[in-house]
Design a protein around this motif. Structure first.
Motif, PDB file in Angstrom:
ATOM      1  N   UNK A  22     -57.775 -33.839  36.561  1.00 24.50           N
ATOM      2  CA  UNK A  22     -58.587 -34.037  37.757  1.00 24.50           C
ATOM      3  C   UNK A  22     -58.145 -33.085  38.866  1.00 24.50           C
ATOM      4  N   UNK A  23     -58.911 -33.069  39.930  1.00 21.09           N
ATOM      5  CA  UNK A  23     -58.537 -32.256  41.086  1.00 21.09           C
ATOM      6  C   UNK A  23     -57.169 -32.677  41.615  1.00 21.09           C
ATOM      7  N   UNK A  24     -56.909 -33.966  41.614  1.00 23.80           N
ATOM      8  CA  UNK A  24     -55.606 -34.457  42.075  1.00 23.80           C
ATOM      9  C   UNK A  24     -54.483 -33.972  41.160  1.00 23.80           C
ATOM     10  N   UNK A  25     -54.742 -33.958  39.838  1.00 28.61           N
ATOM     11  CA  UNK A  25     -53.744 -33.440  38.901  1.00 28.61           C
ATOM     12  C   UNK A  25     -53.393 -31.990  39.220  1.00 28.61           C
ATOM     13  N   UNK A  26     -54.418 -31.179  39.457  1.00 29.37           N
ATOM     14  CA  UNK A  26     -54.175 -29.765  39.752  1.00 29.37           C
ATOM     15  C   UNK A  26     -53.404 -29.599  41.060  1.00 29.37           C
ATOM     16  N   UNK A  27     -53.712 -30.418  42.030  1.00 25.69           N
ATOM     17  CA  UNK A  27     -52.982 -30.350  43.300  1.00 25.69           C
ATOM     18  C   UNK A  27     -51.507 -30.688  43.097  1.00 25.69           C
ATOM     19  N   UNK A  38     -43.031 -29.040  35.828  1.00 28.40           N
ATOM     20  CA  UNK A  38     -44.423 -29.050  35.405  1.00 28.40           C
ATOM     21  C   UNK A  38     -44.590 -29.842  34.112  1.00 28.40           C
ATOM     22  N   UNK A  39     -43.684 -29.615  33.159  1.00 32.28           N
ATOM     23  CA  UNK A  39     -43.745 -30.338  31.886  1.00 32.28           C
ATOM     24  C   UNK A  39     -43.533 -31.831  32.102  1.00 32.28           C
ATOM     25  N   UNK A  40     -42.587 -32.173  32.960  1.00 32.20           N
ATOM     26  CA  UNK A  40     -42.322 -33.588  33.238  1.00 32.20           C
ATOM     27  C   UNK A  40     -43.570 -34.270  33.784  1.00 32.20           C
ATOM     28  N   UNK A  41     -44.285 -33.582  34.655  1.00 34.26           N
ATOM     29  CA  UNK A  41     -45.510 -34.164  35.215  1.00 34.26           C
ATOM     30  C   UNK A  41     -46.591 -34.301  34.148  1.00 34.26           C
ATOM     31  N   UNK A  42     -46.795 -33.258  33.354  1.00 36.86           N
ATOM     32  CA  UNK A  42     -47.815 -33.311  32.303  1.00 36.86           C
ATOM     33  C   UNK A  42     -47.524 -34.428  31.303  1.00 36.86           C
ATOM     34  N   UNK A  43     -46.242 -34.641  31.006  1.00 35.26           N
ATOM     35  CA  UNK A  43     -45.862 -35.682  30.048  1.00 35.26           C
ATOM     36  C   UNK A  43     -46.104 -37.084  30.593  1.00 35.26           C
TER      37      UNK A  43
END
Length: 204
Positions: A22-27, A38-43
């Motif tokens: 989502x837009x929030x994810x990209x932000x 970045x990986x920690x967030x994606x996981x």
């Protein structure tokens, strides 16, 4: 495409769409200052958690992350391809072309740049059987001439020959990438025009 096939693909696509970034994810991703963060967030916060589940954030580098994200893209594509008719498979195979381009472009950059010394591409087992040429052959390529031999007879050969580096002209990988994108988008447009008619045609 049969009604069953069409409905199955639509249902699967809607399910995938509901798990998109989502837009929030990209932000939030823009706030990350390292590959590890970045990986920690994606996981923890996205639908990429499964493909990244066995990865330790502290050990991963950018190339590994790109390979895993590309694998996830292909796995999603493959789920749609299972339900596609033989005719419609031609459209979904455009995703394979996109991944092929990423691999051979990365290999070209490895060959000519000291910056990439010590890092090698990873050829995905899941992709090779769908590829238009032997992707494993990329692993044996150590110079640009060998890359041209491997690509001879493919839709990529002329572009790589055009930008072949020499003593007075280093590889311009940005122009090569642009040329490869032109190949992809031409194939995309040609495929859409071939398979879809009238109101079903909408190219972005």
């Amino acid at each position: 495409m049969s009604s069953f096939s069409s409905n199955a693909i639509l249902a699967k696509a809607r399910s995938m769409y509901s798990h998109r970034l989502t837009e929030q994810n990209y932000e939030e991703l823009l706030k990350r200052r390292s590959i590890n963060d970045l990986v920690a967030y994606l996981k923890s916060e996205t639908a990429y958690s499964d493909i990244l589940s066995d990865i330790k954030e502290i050990n991963i580098h950018r190339g590994q992350l790109e390979n895993l994200l590309n694998k996830e893209i292909f796995l999603r594509l493959n789920r749609l391809m299972r339900y596609a008719s033989k005719k419609e498979l031609e459209f979904y195979r455009l995703g394979v072309t996109e991944l092929e381009i990423q691999l051979i472009l990365t290999k070209a950059r490895l060959i000519v740049s000291d910056y990439y010394t010590g890092y090698e591409i990873e050829v995905p087992d899941y992709l090779n059987k769908y590829a238009s040429f032997d992707l494993y052959g990329l692993l044996a390529v150590n110079d640009y001439d060998s890359l041209l031999v491997l690509l001879r007879g493919t839709k990529y050969y002329d572009a790589f020959l055009k930008y072949k580096p020499d003593d007075d002209k280093p590889l311009d990988s940005n122009l090569l990438e642009l040329e490869l994108k032109h190949i992809y988008y031409k194939e995309y447009v040609d495929t859409v025009n071939k398979l879809f008619k009238g109101k079903n045609v909408k190219i972005y």
